[in-house]
Design an enzyme around this catalytic site. Sequence first.
Site, PDB file in Angstrom:
ATOM      1  N   ASP A  57       0.864  -1.176   0.000  1.00 14.02           N
ATOM      2  CA  ASP A  57       0.000   0.000   0.000  1.00 14.02           C
ATOM      3  C   ASP A  57       0.902   1.227   0.000  1.00 14.02           C
ATOM      4  O   ASP A  57       2.128   1.104  -0.114  1.00 14.02           O
ATOM      5  CB  ASP A  57      -0.971  -0.022   1.195  1.00 14.02           C
ATOM      6  N   HIS A 109      -2.758   3.475  -4.496  1.00 15.62           N
ATOM      7  CA  HIS A 109      -2.186   2.863  -3.276  1.00 15.62           C
ATOM      8  C   HIS A 109      -0.765   2.342  -3.505  1.00 15.62           C
ATOM      9  O   HIS A 109      -0.360   1.355  -2.897  1.00 15.62           O
ATOM     10  CB  HIS A 109      -3.084   1.713  -2.786  1.00 15.62           C
ATOM     11  N   ASP A 113      -8.485  -0.184  -6.430  1.00 12.06           N
ATOM     12  CA  ASP A 113      -9.415   0.707  -5.739  1.00 12.06           C
ATOM     13  C   ASP A 113      -8.876   2.127  -5.649  1.00 12.06           C
ATOM     14  O   ASP A 113      -7.668   2.365  -5.685  1.00 12.06           O
ATOM     15  CB  ASP A 113      -9.707   0.185  -4.318  1.00 12.06           C
ATOM     16  N   GLU A 114      -9.822   3.043  -5.549  1.00  9.72           N
ATOM     17  CA  GLU A 114      -9.568   4.427  -5.135  1.00  9.72           C
ATOM     18  C   GLU A 114      -8.494   5.155  -5.941  1.00  9.72           C
ATOM     19  O   GLU A 114      -7.655   5.854  -5.376  1.00  9.72           O
ATOM     20  CB  GLU A 114      -9.212   4.452  -3.639  1.00  9.72           C
ATOM     21  N   TRP A 117     -17.062  -3.815  -1.877  1.00 11.47           N
ATOM     22  CA  TRP A 117     -16.764  -3.336  -0.528  1.00 11.47           C
ATOM     23  C   TRP A 117     -17.549  -2.106  -0.087  1.00 11.47           C
ATOM     24  O   TRP A 117     -17.726  -1.883   1.098  1.00 11.47           O
ATOM     25  CB  TRP A 117     -15.269  -3.024  -0.401  1.00 11.47           C
ATOM     26  N   TYR A 147     -16.149  -4.530   7.599  1.00  8.26           N
ATOM     27  CA  TYR A 147     -14.894  -3.808   7.852  1.00  8.26           C
ATOM     28  C   TYR A 147     -14.698  -3.747   9.366  1.00  8.26           C
ATOM     29  O   TYR A 147     -15.294  -2.914  10.058  1.00  8.26           O
ATOM     30  CB  TYR A 147     -14.965  -2.399   7.262  1.00  8.26           C
ATOM     31  N   ASP A 154     -12.294  -2.740  10.986  1.00  5.95           N
ATOM     32  CA  ASP A 154     -11.570  -1.564  11.481  1.00  5.95           C
ATOM     33  C   ASP A 154     -12.565  -0.482  11.905  1.00  5.95           C
ATOM     34  O   ASP A 154     -12.160   0.524  12.510  1.00  5.95           O
ATOM     35  CB  ASP A 154     -10.593  -1.002  10.440  1.00  5.95           C
ATOM     36  N   GLU A 210      -4.790   0.806   9.684  1.00  8.04           N
ATOM     37  CA  GLU A 210      -4.305   2.146  10.049  1.00  8.04           C
ATOM     38  C   GLU A 210      -4.174   2.304  11.561  1.00  8.04           C
ATOM     39  O   GLU A 210      -3.260   2.962  12.055  1.00  8.04           O
ATOM     40  CB  GLU A 210      -5.268   3.222   9.523  1.00  8.04           C
TER      41      GLU A 210
HETATM   42  C1  ACM Z   1     -11.100  -0.211   0.017  1.00  7.88           C
HETATM   43  O1  ACM Z   1     -11.602  -0.092   1.146  1.00  7.88           O
HETATM   44  N1  ACM Z   1     -10.478   0.796  -0.553  1.00  7.88           N
HETATM   45  C2  ACM Z   1     -11.162  -1.474  -0.709  1.00  7.88           C
END
Ligand code: ACM
Length: 658
Positions: A321, A391, A455-456, A523, A548, A550, A601
């Site tokens: 990441d 990432h 992703d993202e 997700w 999730y 977290d 994190e």
């Molecule tokens: C993610 O939570 N970006 C897969």
Amino acid sequence: MDTTPLQVDIDLQTNDRDELFVTMKLLNRSGEDLRNWSLQFDLPKSIAAGAHTSLLSHIGSHVTLAPDQPIALPAGANRSLQFTGHPAIIQRISDLPSGIYVDTGDRYLTAELRSHNLTQGEGHDTQPDSGSTPAGYSQASTDRVVASANDFSTSTESSVAVIPRPMQSTPRAGMFHYEGPISYCTEPLAADAIAWLAELFPGTLAQDPKSYEDAQLRFLPTSTLHPGAYEIDVRTSHIDIRASDRAGFFYAIATLVQQLSVEPGVATQTPCIELRDQPRFAYRGLMLDCARHFHRKEVIFKLLDLMALYKLNYFHWHLTDDEGWRIEIDAFPELTRIGAWRGAEEVLEPQFGSGPDRYGGYYSKSDIRAVVAYAKARQITVIPEIDIPGHSRAALKSLPDLLVEEDDQSSYCSAQLYTDNVLNPALPGTYEFLHKVLDEVCELFPGRYIHLGADEVPPGVWELSPACQALMAAEGYHTVWDLQGHLLRNLQSHLADKGRVLVGWEEAAHGDKLDHSAIICAWSGIASAAETAALGHRVIACPAPFAYLDMAWDNSIEEPGFHWAGTANLETCYAYEPENLERGADFAKQLLGVQSLLWSELIVSPERLDYMLFPRVLAIAEVAWSPRGSKNWEDFQCRVSLQHTLLDHSRLRTHSSP
Ligand code: ACM
């Protein structure tokens, strides 16, 4: 004598325009006057400079503030710096600045957070709101669950104390007693199950196997059972186990282990029972992020032990990441020489509280082979994730000559506040890098699935890259998003040549750019699994609001965790139903299974990891395994409480490494 040279007190104030002002008052107890100093800490949210303060940089979570006019911080004196933001950025203690230190130009002086005035905000409960808290962590809630377990054992005798709840069970009278080593008959398909039992309870099994007739523990291959299915018949004189594959025999042992009464390290007895069981979904996963914080391999082994106990069969290993590259790659030693480490003197800045000292780590090839073998012996397939093209900051900073286009003027900011974390799909170096990495990844991980993230990727990326513009013109692409498909298709076919299947987050399916053999981890929300299936992909449901882990347990300010997807206590996780029948039979066919996830994190220690995972992961394990329609929240709570002894590992071997 104070242990840290600086002390910080944090004051939070919100005004009537919904602005938060955070004042960090520093006390210099180092005994020396500090002159050109800056204050550094981690906070993964957008902020702006407050009174008399300059925001020098904000890279990912790492913030550097300084006085807007040079001002000394004499020994014994206080100075304050301030930043502002939306009140939502700090709602709980785990949101507060972490990894705080002062950079004096030639030294880094760490600071202790002494006080803050964060209080339970409006709309926040002052007490945990659920029937239980994570396993063993709050005495009051544990007592509550154990009390209800006692009710359960008298009132619901027909239920079986196993998680995930088996499909069908009928108790019989009596107990099977383990009096001395028990005899067993061999069966090749049961080899993993026998080895695991012997490992969990050394001395429980006799040295040499016996014939079927003479054995007390008997493994009977039965081809009519589904993959992973098993039947157990426990009598006072013997135990028969039937299955058609290694996984089935193994899961039978997992069920027996949960029912054993043991004295320290020694099984004593198990209740007589007839039990039939099979998995609801073929895919029952757990993802662990090892990039934001590095988790030692011993932590991974322990996690695999617990996954095995609850019949989870895919370990999705998030290995790369922005904040760290964790897998040794021979072709590019820089990835782990540079990209595995953060710190004030490292190429990668401190992040998520890691502080100024060198911090991080990576898995060597031999570590990875050991993890893959350990998992395999527990019927778990490891899916590595190399998260690209977003990432990717750790890789980009490790290999700038190969991966960065100097003339790229594109400007973007990722969800995690990076402006330089995306690979360029138009550079030859990107393909050289990814092909070599994936070749080594495929050599290490024998499973079919390789996760490539996707992703993202933030808006604004690639737009002012001359290489991207040239590629778009050559291919007739209309938007830069076509470039994401261009890159992923190339990698999908590279993996297919090796017999591997690309897995990605749901963004990989956007724009319908990939061959539909790609499997998608949906997700972002509850609907996204069905939406992705409608595009033609097989899906793994990992909806953030339920899966999730977290996310914080509840709104108490003491509960650690993120909260962008809400909070999720045990009941919330247990309530998740992945198959919405209104979506039709096709969706059901395309839904491979369910996965819970732990982004790291805030996972600063193995204790925090346990705290966030357990017992919520048990709820998702039951959602993934037990028959649709078999849920019973009261009964589940009772069964969770009966797992506490197993979860605190008094029955399981604690090992250093295999
Ligand atoms: C993610 O939570 N970006 C897969």
